[in-house]
Scaffold this active site. Sequence first.
Site, mmCIF file in Angstrom:
data_model
loop_
_atom_site.group_PDB
_atom_site.id
_atom_site.type_symbol
_atom_site.label_atom_id
_atom_site.label_comp_id
_atom_site.label_asym_id
_atom_site.label_seq_id
_atom_site.Cartn_x
_atom_site.Cartn_y
_atom_site.Cartn_z
ATOM 1 N N GLY A 198 -50.486 80.487 -37.127
ATOM 2 C CA GLY A 198 -50.216 80.167 -35.696
ATOM 3 C C GLY A 198 -51.136 78.997 -35.222
ATOM 4 O O GLY A 198 -50.446 77.813 -35.415
ATOM 5 N N GLU B 181 -48.888 91.173 -39.929
ATOM 6 C CA GLU B 181 -49.994 90.471 -39.017
ATOM 7 C C GLU B 181 -50.939 91.192 -38.263
ATOM 8 O O GLU B 181 -50.304 91.895 -37.072
ATOM 9 C CB GLU B 181 -49.250 89.475 -38.060
ATOM 10 N N SER C 38 -54.731 84.156 -38.416
ATOM 11 C CA SER C 38 -55.724 83.197 -38.502
ATOM 12 C C SER C 38 -55.843 82.404 -39.849
ATOM 13 O O SER C 38 -56.964 82.056 -40.323
ATOM 14 C CB SER C 38 -57.176 83.710 -38.146
ATOM 15 N N HIS D 143 -43.500 90.150 -32.469
ATOM 16 C CA HIS D 143 -44.602 89.537 -32.626
ATOM 17 C C HIS D 143 -45.684 90.239 -31.734
ATOM 18 O O HIS D 143 -45.252 90.888 -30.427
ATOM 19 C CB HIS D 143 -44.759 88.074 -31.999
ATOM 20 N N ASN E 16 -46.041 79.060 -36.143
ATOM 21 C CA ASN E 16 -45.845 79.776 -34.760
ATOM 22 C C ASN E 16 -46.358 79.039 -33.889
ATOM 23 O O ASN E 16 -47.532 79.244 -33.573
ATOM 24 C CB ASN E 16 -45.930 81.203 -34.961
ATOM 25 N N TRP E 17 -45.543 78.010 -33.111
ATOM 26 C CA TRP E 17 -46.511 77.242 -32.230
ATOM 27 C C TRP E 17 -46.768 77.882 -30.722
ATOM 28 O O TRP E 17 -47.402 77.469 -30.112
ATOM 29 C CB TRP E 17 -45.384 75.966 -31.806
ATOM 30 N N LYS E 18 -46.251 79.122 -30.628
ATOM 31 C CA LYS E 18 -46.492 80.032 -29.459
ATOM 32 C C LYS E 18 -46.314 79.012 -28.219
ATOM 33 O O LYS E 18 -45.177 78.519 -28.370
ATOM 34 C CB LYS E 18 -47.973 80.425 -29.444
HETATM 35 C C1 PEP Z 1 -49.596 84.705 -35.116
HETATM 36 O O1 PEP Z 1 -49.726 85.160 -33.925
HETATM 37 O O2 PEP Z 1 -48.486 84.811 -35.564
HETATM 38 C C2 PEP Z 1 -50.899 83.911 -35.858
HETATM 39 C C3 PEP Z 1 -50.740 84.438 -37.093
HETATM 40 O O3 PEP Z 1 -51.629 83.189 -35.298
HETATM 41 P P1 PEP Z 1 -52.959 82.750 -35.792
HETATM 42 O O4 PEP Z 1 -52.680 82.018 -37.070
HETATM 43 O O5 PEP Z 1 -53.346 81.744 -34.483
HETATM 44 O O6 PEP Z 1 -53.792 83.978 -35.664
#
Ligand code: PEP
Length: 258
Positions: A237, A168, A216, A98, A9-11
């Site tokens: 992410g 998540e 994370s 999300h 997920n590149w956001k």
């Molecule tokens: C996300 O927000 O989908 C995610 C898993 O982000 P991160 O890995 O940066 O916590």
Amino acid sequence: MSKKIIIGNWKMNPINLKEAVKLFKNVAKSISHIKKTEIVVCPPFLYVSGLKNLSKKISLGAQNVFGENIPNGTGAFTGEVSGEMLYNIGVKYVIVGHSERRAMGESNADINKKIKSVLSVGLIPIICVGENLRDENHGYFNVVKTQLEECLNGVKKVLISKIIVAYEPVWAISSTVNRHDANPEDSREMAIFIRKVLVDKFDSEASSVRIIYGGSVNEKDALDFLQNGGVDGLLPGRASLDAIKFTEIIKICEASSK
Ligand code: PEP
């Protein structure tokens, strides 16, 4: 049985298409030998067309979609992108619900509409669920149960095997202030619970739904989550923005798949 899946997920990253192509190509060049792992990258909408022909191994996902099911997927809805448009441009998956979008006001009812609209055009929804905090009385199980029941309300049984559920926990996501690490045991008990909620609602049709973990996750803990977290894949992410880390996670998944 479905393959394990790694979804990046590149956001709202990177800053321009040139950087997006560079990141994508750096991942693509290192994963040509991958066979047992499905790989998805979810970039911002406006990079999809620039990435779509760069790799046969990496599918594209979107990070959001318009929720109303309207004829032809077009209409007077400023700023929106329909499922039909995503399908037509080559997108296969859509992240819905999300926590960063829930924080902007998206409700379970809104997410429910998005899931139905995504399924109606043949796309695969990646439905994010997860509690903001863990309370001593284990009320977080009910939070996730309500999210699943309300988000999947009215979804046809025959379509349920198509969905992916991403657990998540918001307290473990990298963008959360004062975040802390989840461990594979947290993921495993919730994955078992999610499966039970789905099977109670959709019977055995839900037994093949892929449940994945995000929060994370990185190249250091990916193996532990895949082996001990009770999940069929991962949704990194921040780590997906680093080609070396993301490809390492993919390779770990491949090596751990039978
Ligand atoms: C996300 O927000 O989908 C995610 C898993 O982000 P991160 O890995 O940066 O916590």
